[in-house]
Design a protein around this motif. Structure first.
Motif, PDB file in Angstrom:
ATOM      1  N   ASP A  53      10.921   9.891  23.645  1.00 53.49           N
ATOM      2  CA  ASP A  53      11.566   8.923  22.746  1.00 53.49           C
ATOM      3  C   ASP A  53      12.751   9.527  21.992  1.00 53.49           C
ATOM      4  O   ASP A  53      13.287   8.914  21.089  1.00 53.49           O
ATOM      5  CB  ASP A  53      10.554   8.334  21.779  1.00 53.49           C
ATOM      6  CG  ASP A  53       9.905   9.376  20.892  1.00 53.49           C
ATOM      7  OD1 ASP A  53      10.238  10.571  21.019  1.00 53.49           O
ATOM      8  OD2 ASP A  53       9.053   8.997  20.071  1.00 53.49           O
ATOM      9  N   ARG A  54      13.142  10.749  22.315  1.00 55.49           N
ATOM     10  CA  ARG A  54      14.296  11.460  21.763  1.00 55.49           C
ATOM     11  C   ARG A  54      14.131  11.847  20.284  1.00 55.49           C
ATOM     12  O   ARG A  54      15.103  12.156  19.615  1.00 55.49           O
ATOM     13  CB  ARG A  54      15.584  10.671  21.974  1.00 55.49           C
ATOM     14  CG  ARG A  54      15.859  10.407  23.442  1.00 55.49           C
ATOM     15  CD  ARG A  54      17.104   9.596  23.643  1.00 55.49           C
ATOM     16  NE  ARG A  54      18.273  10.284  23.131  1.00 55.49           N
ATOM     17  CZ  ARG A  54      19.159  10.932  23.880  1.00 55.49           C
ATOM     18  NH1 ARG A  54      18.991  10.985  25.166  1.00 55.49           N
ATOM     19  NH2 ARG A  54      20.201  11.501  23.337  1.00 55.49           N
ATOM     20  N   ASN A  55      12.896  11.825  19.777  1.00 52.92           N
ATOM     21  CA  ASN A  55      12.635  12.258  18.409  1.00 52.92           C
ATOM     22  C   ASN A  55      12.391  13.758  18.369  1.00 52.92           C
ATOM     23  O   ASN A  55      12.024  14.378  19.368  1.00 52.92           O
ATOM     24  CB  ASN A  55      11.417  11.529  17.833  1.00 52.92           C
ATOM     25  CG  ASN A  55      11.735  10.116  17.440  1.00 52.92           C
ATOM     26  OD1 ASN A  55      12.803   9.854  16.903  1.00 52.92           O
ATOM     27  ND2 ASN A  55      10.815   9.204  17.717  1.00 52.92           N
ATOM     28  N   ARG A  57      10.334  16.947  17.715  1.00 55.59           N
ATOM     29  CA  ARG A  57       8.895  17.212  17.780  1.00 55.59           C
ATOM     30  C   ARG A  57       8.376  17.752  16.453  1.00 55.59           C
ATOM     31  O   ARG A  57       7.347  17.323  15.955  1.00 55.59           O
ATOM     32  CB  ARG A  57       8.603  18.193  18.906  1.00 55.59           C
ATOM     33  CG  ARG A  57       7.200  18.756  18.939  1.00 55.59           C
ATOM     34  CD  ARG A  57       6.144  17.744  19.214  1.00 55.59           C
ATOM     35  NE  ARG A  57       6.193  17.331  20.608  1.00 55.59           N
ATOM     36  CZ  ARG A  57       5.398  16.416  21.122  1.00 55.59           C
ATOM     37  NH1 ARG A  57       4.497  15.830  20.395  1.00 55.59           N
ATOM     38  NH2 ARG A  57       5.501  16.082  22.381  1.00 55.59           N
TER      39      ARG A  57
END
Length: 71
Positions: A53-55, A57
């Motif tokens: 989700d491209r967030n 970590r």
């Protein structure tokens, strides 16, 4: 009901007779100030891991120090 108040502060210090040693019976002396004060400076890092989700970590703390002065 008791409500805590965070709008007051008292700045005090204890004179040392021997450097780095607090006296057995400390006598606090009030320090008069018109502003300023200590601030914490936190150093952080972020994980390089890429999620679907491209967030990010994780963000983690690397260190912390204190700086500032009283007027």
């Amino acid at each position: 009901m008791t409500i805590a108040s965070g709008s007051t502060r008292r700045i005090a210090y204890v004179p040392e007779t021997v450097f780095g040693t607090t006296p057995a019976t400390p006598s606090f002396k009030t320090f008069r100030a018109t502003g300023g004060g200590p601030r914490t400076n936190k150093t952080t890092g972020t994980s390089d891991e890429i999620q679907a989700d491209r967030n990010v970590r994780d963000e983690y703390q690397l260190g912390q120090d204190v700086s500032g002065a009283y007027n």
